[in-house]
Design an enzyme around this catalytic site. Structure first.
Site, PDB file in Angstrom:
ATOM      1  N   ALA C  44     -11.780   3.473   3.102  1.00 22.18           N
ATOM      2  CA  ALA C  44     -12.041   3.921   4.469  1.00 22.18           C
ATOM      3  C   ALA C  44     -10.793   3.746   5.338  1.00 22.18           C
ATOM      4  O   ALA C  44     -10.290   4.711   5.927  1.00 22.18           O
ATOM      5  CB  ALA C  44     -13.227   3.166   5.055  1.00 22.18           C
ATOM      6  N   ARG C 330     -30.926   0.364  -8.187  1.00 22.78           N
ATOM      7  CA  ARG C 330     -30.396  -0.993  -8.342  1.00 22.78           C
ATOM      8  C   ARG C 330     -31.348  -2.080  -7.897  1.00 22.78           C
ATOM      9  O   ARG C 330     -31.519  -3.083  -8.581  1.00 22.78           O
ATOM     10  CB  ARG C 330     -29.100  -1.104  -7.537  1.00 22.78           C
ATOM     11  CG  ARG C 330     -28.006  -0.289  -8.160  1.00 22.78           C
ATOM     12  CD  ARG C 330     -26.751  -0.324  -7.341  1.00 22.78           C
ATOM     13  NE  ARG C 330     -25.717   0.412  -8.068  1.00 22.78           N
ATOM     14  CZ  ARG C 330     -24.490   0.615  -7.608  1.00 22.78           C
ATOM     15  NH1 ARG C 330     -24.143   0.145  -6.431  1.00 22.78           N
ATOM     16  NH2 ARG C 330     -23.618   1.280  -8.330  1.00 22.78           N
ATOM     17  N   HIS C 401     -23.361  -7.565  -4.666  1.00 22.05           N
ATOM     18  CA  HIS C 401     -22.371  -6.546  -4.945  1.00 22.05           C
ATOM     19  C   HIS C 401     -21.937  -5.788  -3.696  1.00 22.05           C
ATOM     20  O   HIS C 401     -20.781  -5.428  -3.548  1.00 22.05           O
ATOM     21  CB  HIS C 401     -22.982  -5.571  -5.959  1.00 22.05           C
ATOM     22  CG  HIS C 401     -22.124  -4.407  -6.279  1.00 22.05           C
ATOM     23  ND1 HIS C 401     -20.857  -4.571  -6.782  1.00 22.05           N
ATOM     24  CD2 HIS C 401     -22.324  -3.075  -6.185  1.00 22.05           C
ATOM     25  CE1 HIS C 401     -20.324  -3.368  -6.982  1.00 22.05           C
ATOM     26  NE2 HIS C 401     -21.178  -2.445  -6.610  1.00 22.05           N
ATOM     27  N   GLU C 425     -17.841   0.215   4.293  1.00 25.28           N
ATOM     28  CA  GLU C 425     -18.869  -0.801   4.085  1.00 25.28           C
ATOM     29  C   GLU C 425     -19.035  -1.702   5.304  1.00 25.28           C
ATOM     30  O   GLU C 425     -20.080  -2.328   5.485  1.00 25.28           O
ATOM     31  CB  GLU C 425     -18.518  -1.644   2.845  1.00 25.28           C
ATOM     32  CG  GLU C 425     -19.663  -2.545   2.374  1.00 25.28           C
ATOM     33  CD  GLU C 425     -19.305  -3.394   1.147  1.00 25.28           C
ATOM     34  OE1 GLU C 425     -18.270  -3.117   0.509  1.00 25.28           O
ATOM     35  OE2 GLU C 425     -20.074  -4.321   0.835  1.00 25.28           O
ATOM     36  N   ARG C 435     -28.323   0.966  -1.412  1.00 25.47           N
ATOM     37  CA  ARG C 435     -27.358   2.034  -1.651  1.00 25.47           C
ATOM     38  C   ARG C 435     -27.493   2.545  -3.083  1.00 25.47           C
ATOM     39  O   ARG C 435     -27.649   1.757  -4.012  1.00 25.47           O
ATOM     40  CB  ARG C 435     -25.938   1.528  -1.423  1.00 25.47           C
ATOM     41  CG  ARG C 435     -24.877   2.570  -1.702  1.00 25.47           C
ATOM     42  CD  ARG C 435     -23.493   2.088  -1.335  1.00 25.47           C
ATOM     43  NE  ARG C 435     -23.027   0.988  -2.168  1.00 25.47           N
ATOM     44  CZ  ARG C 435     -22.649   1.102  -3.441  1.00 25.47           C
ATOM     45  NH1 ARG C 435     -22.699   2.273  -4.041  1.00 25.47           N
ATOM     46  NH2 ARG C 435     -22.234   0.049  -4.109  1.00 25.47           N
TER      47      ARG C 435
END
Lengths: 219, 256, 637
Positions: C44, C330, C401, C425, C435
């Site tokens: 980013a 996840r 994570h 993030e 996510r």
């Protein structure tokens, strides 16, 4: 930076100069060793070759000048590279650096080169000018060779220098292809069969003569 | 396991440094080398001593921060492994381990085992890119790229910029680092317009930074945690020499 | 504090285009008069710094690493999603949008997610043009693979090093701009405070990590791209240096912190091997394409895996989620692993692990194909564990994570402090409560290359250039504050190391605010964390001085911030009395153990305002409206 400057002013360019000058000298060494080996066919052959060379007149000097220029560039570049590598690591590893894959030939190429340079000077005085030869006869290389290796110390010096030359070629022939960017990619980039074969042949071709003289095979 | 460490300690840039001996007791073979140093540091701090400074970040072998010369070998004894992925089971109980920073004029020591590797950034900055200002790109599938070209490019593009090649090179050369980038971009169609200029400028910068020349010892390839081949160096040399003999338009148009 | 999302009106597919037209522009000749600070140089930060400089702004970019190329984006393995529909398998911008909103368990802002899906397509083009060596088919076209939580094949990848290649693309563009003079790079420089003057972000206070010097930088806008806060748990897959200091200090200067409790626990990491463990290593989720997850059916069965017959194995993901199987999202995969381990069926040391078995895949397609697909991951696994996954099943366990929460931003990615923008993030914006795989890289680059450069121009057009310089008294005041804090840390001279506090905080959070949370556990954590914080400021030992490279001091400052943030995470988790995505409250589950959302009461973004009292932050709610995606219980059965 223009093109010529680019060849001398960057390390990659200068390495190319070293490679080309090295290859010029390699080409000369190949003719030299082939000519030398005619010594085993008796005095007539090698003396005739010598006479032929001297009969070419200007061409011989052109070749000599090219070789001298190549040698000078090669040596000057080597000296500058030695200075550069020293400057690149001013503080050495306190506990040393352990070589992993570099060859003995590559690690000794600098001091070997110095030995070869001293040898070239001696060799010219020995067999070209005859200044340090016990019984030099202009135009009779067969005699000069047979008589020139009477002293065992001379033979030992020749063999040492030729060993250095063999090692020099073993690394130099292989690396020049890479320095010039012409070697094809390889799954085992450190392999060098061509360089190994060529350097062994050239070394053996030169090294056998002083030994043959000492052993009494040439007289 | 119990180990004896000899670690380079240097309080700051330009300050004198020396090897200092430490005992590392009760080390688990499952620890990574950096976790072993963590344990040593925790114990040093508990006794009021200054911990050993060393660069590290991702600890999974990809960021390129860790940079330890271990027993004279860049990143230690395991092939294709950065210091952070090296585990203590690679050592013997009772072994003496010497730990030093990378040594090169272009990598001045910052403190202890930490060096400044900005020289590598500057080599990239002068040409290690394919100019593509945001917004100007055609569709990703507009240009076909043969699979083997991409795979070979990727082999070179994996470079993590750790500097192990420089550390391991007897000449302190950054050729493998520079060549990896020149190879990556030189193999792709997107890298063609600037190919000659890139090689020329990156090679020049490498010299300006004070790295040594390449003598093709092959030590860099062996030290590289990503096992990048010295074939890349051959490609760099070719691109550079070709740029000298046939400078591309971008290079010719440049005023320098 | 007022939360105005500034979502433009109109149909969702036209919002971004319409907004781009309506935003104000800065005259090209004026752009160089504006300075923008970018903190962080990852996907980013790096991409936005390069792009802003290309546009003509002056950019100052800061990172704590020795080079911008080391930002932790580099470690992302699996890939990046884009709605290209190159496979003709039914993908579209709308489907990516839908999948992301659903995958986020209906806790994200529809308009942002739609924009993300739209831009995803351009990102791939941009990266290809930069020379990113994405995997290709034999015909020369871009290759794709499928990824957890998606039924289409829309993930682009570069072996197992996609993040590395994307970051190097951004880094190279950034370095190009550095050489051109548009960006000034400040490596090994850490942001320690945000300077707000007259209600606008005007600059930052930083510490030069080599000399220890505290200095200020002024700008017309400040952008934070400093990543997530997963390291609050001590053990995570984040880099050791990843920290929350920049966003936390900004929060304390007035930026609302949104959804801090939304943390993602990744299901496929290498299990912890001992107390000394310093970090956890992720094994890419792509492994679940071919690996089958199982544990023994019988509790306490500690036979080696190959001795356990097929009939006595429980392939629990395939059993519980027949349509997604091993590719379940996840949060679900992680929670299921925890459940079977809690039942005493876990494998490996300590019973905190499950098998990820490739035997069937190797049998089906051959070891060579598996090596081609995952060779580098298998090598990495073997390097760490000394076990050969071609012969023995991998052992995996979930690990922290990614953090979906972050500073609250509006549609323009601007925080509640005008002039302070937050990207990647570090913000909360697009992933809701969970996510999907391969979406982090997509969001980082969408924000960095495309969204922020447009929206920051709109902001700059509203302020006069060079509107702040560091001579303002506020800079002096905050520099003094930062220096004082540093001196305080060094002067404590206590008995415990910084890491010991960090480890303890991480332990509290992992146990009480990890994969499953309860009101009682969170209450306990909310009692323990302030105590630990109090002990930290009394008993921490930070050696060395402030005028040198002092890694212990850097860590101490970051842990001090984690000790405050940790409390807010627990408070948010306690406040959210529902289960959604990565936030699973045991009190709120269905009969078969699935997360039970409460849309009636909790369909909002929880944005916390710092009030000066850590125990009493103020909660603001941004209601979430779902016009396009129907709220439904997320089912992967």
């Amino acid at each position: 930076m223009n093109r010529v400057q680019g060849l001398w002013d960057t390390s990659v360019g200068k390495k190319a100069v070293m490679a080309v000058t090295g290859l010029i000298m390699l080409a000369y060494l190949i003719t030299h060793v082939l000519a030398n080996l005619t010594v085993f066919q008796g005095p007539a052959k090698i003396n005739a070759y010598s006479a032929f060379l001297h009969g070419t007149g200007g061409a011989l000097w052109v070749a000599r000048l090219v070789l001298i220029a190549a040698l000078v560039l090669h040596v000057v570049a080597a000296a500058q590279f030695t200075a550069r590598r020293r400057a690149a690591r001013p503080v050495a590893y306190a506990a040393g650096r352990e070589p992993q894959v570099s060859t003995f030939a590559s690690r000794t190429i600098r001091w070997g080169g110095v030995l070869i340079l001293i040898f070239i000077v001696y060799h010219l005085l020995h067999f070209t000018l005859g200044t340090v030869h016990p019984s030099f006869v202009e135009g009779d290389p067969y005699h000069n060779v047979a008589a020139g290796f009477g002293n065992p110390l001379v033979v030992v010096f020749y063999e040492l220098a030729l060993a250095a030359l063999g090692l020099h070629l073993y690394h130099g022939i292989w690396s020049s292809g890479r320095s010039l960017g012409v070697s094809p990619p390889s799954p085992h980039p450190l392999k060098r069969q061509l360089a190994a074969v060529l350097s062994v042949l050239i070394w053996a071709g030169f090294a056998v003569i002083p030994i043959a003289v000492s052993a009494g095979a040439l007289r | 396991m119990n180990l004896t460490l000899h670690v380079w300690r240097q309080p700051g840039p330009g300050a004198p440094g020396r090897m200092v001996r430490y005992q590392a007791a009760d080390i688990s073979p499952e620890m990574s080398f950096l976790e072993m140093l963590d344990v040593v540091n925790e114990r040093l701090m508990e006794t009021g001593e200054a911990p050993i400074a060393f660069d590290h970040d991702c600890r999974e072998g990809i960021c390129g921060s860790c940079s330890l010369m271990i027993n004279g070998v860049a990143h230690g004894p395991e092939l294709g492994t950065a210091s952070c992925q090296l585990h203590m089971r690679s050592f013997r109980d009772g072994q003496e381990i010497h730990v030093e920073p990378w040594r090169a004029r272009a990598f001045p020591v910052v403190k202890d085992l930490v060096v400044n590797r900005s020289a590598l950034d500057r080599i990239i900055a002068v040409g290690g890119y394919a100019s593509a200002p945001t917004g100007s790109a055609p569709d990703g599938n507009a240009t076909l790229i043969p699979k083997d070209a991409v795979e070979t490019a990727m082999d070179a593009a994996q470079c993590i910029g750790c500097g192990a090649c420089v550390a391991a090179c007897p000449n302190g050369s950054a050729s493998l680092f520079t060549a990896a980038k020149i190879t990556h971009l030189g193999l792709l169609p997107q890298g063609q317009p600037e190919r000659g200029r890139r090689a020329r400028r990156m090679v020049e910068q490498m010299d300006i930074e004070g790295f040594g020349q390449c003598s093709l010892y092959g030590e860099c390839q062996e030290a590289c945690p990503k096992e990048i081949s010295i074939d890349t160096i051959t490609r760099m040399n070719r691109d550079y020499l070709r740029a000298l003999t046939a400078p591309d338009r971008a290079a010719a148009a440049e005023s320098d | 504090m007022e939360l105005n999302s500034k979502v433009p009106g109109g149909p969702i597919e036209q919002k971004w285009d319409k907004h781009r037209f309506e935003m104000k522009l800065v005259n090209p000749a004026n752009k160089r008069k504006y300075t923008v600070i970018v903190v962080g140089s990852g996907l980013a930060g790096g991409s936005t710094a390069a792009t802003l400089s290309e546009l003509g702004y002056n950019v100052k970019c800061f990172c704590f690493q020795d080079s911008p190329r080391r930002a932790h984006s580099i470690a992302a393995q699996g890939g990046i999603n884009a709605a290209k529909n190159y496979r003709n398998d039914g993908d579209s911008v709308y489907r990516l949008f839908y999948d992301t909103v659903k995958g986020g368990d209906f806790r994200s802002r529809e308009a942002n997610v739609y924009r993300l899906a739209q831009i995803s397509v351009e990102i791939i083009d941009q990266c290809v043009a930069q020379g990113v060596p994405f995997a290709r088919e034999y015909g020369g076209l871009l290759a794709n693979r499928s990824f957890g939580g998606a039924q289409v094949s829309r993930t682009f990848y570069a072996r197992g090093q996609t993040g590395q290649q994307l970051l190097l693309g951004a880094y190279q563009a950034l370095e190009k701009e550095v050489a051109r003079g548009g960006v000034t790079m400040y490596p090994r420089t850490e942001m320690l405070d945000l300077v707000v003057i007259d209600g606008r972000a005007r600059g930052i206070v930083v510490r030069d990590m080599i000399t220890g010097r505290i200095e200020s930088h002024a700008a017309d806008a400040v952008v934070l791209g400093t990543g997530g806060y997963g390291n609050v748990f001590y053990l995570s897959t984040n880099a050791k240096g990843s920290n929350a200091t920049a966003i936390w200090r900004a929060h304390k200067r007035g930026a609302a912190f949104a959804n801090p409790c939304y943390t993602q626990i990744h299901p496929t990491c290498i299990p912890v091997s001992g107390e000394y463990q310093s970090k956890l290593t992720l094994m890419s989720e792509s492994l679940r394409n071919d690996g089958r997850v199982w544990v023994p059916k019988r509790e306490g069965d500690n036979r080696p895996p190959f001795e356990i017959p097929e009939a006595e194995r429980d392939y629990y993901l395939e059993r519980r989620y027949p349509s997604f199987g091993n590719l379940a999202p996840r949060d679900i995969a992680s929670r299921s692993a925890k459940m079977v381990c809690d039942e005493g069926r876990g494998v490996g040391p300590g019973g905190r692990g499950v098998y990820l078995d490739f035997a069937d895949a190797i049998h089906r397609v051959g070891a060579e194909t598996i090596r081609e697909r995952y060779g580098n991951l298998f090598e990495m696994y073997q390097r760490i564990t000394d076990e050969n996954p071609y012969e023995v099943p991998m052992r995996i366990y979930p690990a922290v994570h990614y953090t979906m929460g972050g500073l609250w931003v509006d549609y323009n990615l601007m925080s509640t402090i005008p002039g302070l923008h937050v990207i990647g993030e570090a913000n909360f914006s697009d992933h809701g409560a969970n996510r999907l795989g391969a979406s982090a890289l997509m969001q980082g680059l969408a924000d960095g290359y495309f969204v922020l450069p447009s929206t920051v121009s709109d902001y700059l057009a509203s302020v006069a250039p060079a509107s702040a310089d560091t001579s303002h008294a506020e800079f002096r005041r905050l520099e003094a504050e930062v220096a004082e804090r540093t001196r305080t840390l060094l002067a404590i001279g206590g008995k415990r190391t910084v890491d010991s506090f960090h480890r303890e905080l991480g332990h509290i959070l992992w146990e009480k605010c990890g994969m499953a949370r309860t009101a009682a556990g969170l209450e306990q954590a909310l009692a323990q964390i302030p105590e630990l914080r109090e002990e930290f400021w009394r008993n921490v030992n930070v050696p060395g001085s402030d005028a040198e490279l002092n890694q212990a001091l850097e860590k101490a400052g970051r842990v001090a911030d984690f000790l405050e943030l940790g409390e807010l995470i627990c408070r948010d988790a306690l406040d959210r009395e529902e289960s959604c995505g990565g936030h699973f409250r045991e009190e709120y589950q269905t009969a078969d153990g699935e997360a039970k959302r409460d849309d009636e009461h909790f369909a909002y973004v929880a944005a916390w305002e710092y009030t000066g009292d850590l125990r009493h932050p103020r909660l603001h709610k941004e209601p979430l409206d779902f016009e396009y995606v129907h709220l439904a219980q997320r089912s992967y059965k």
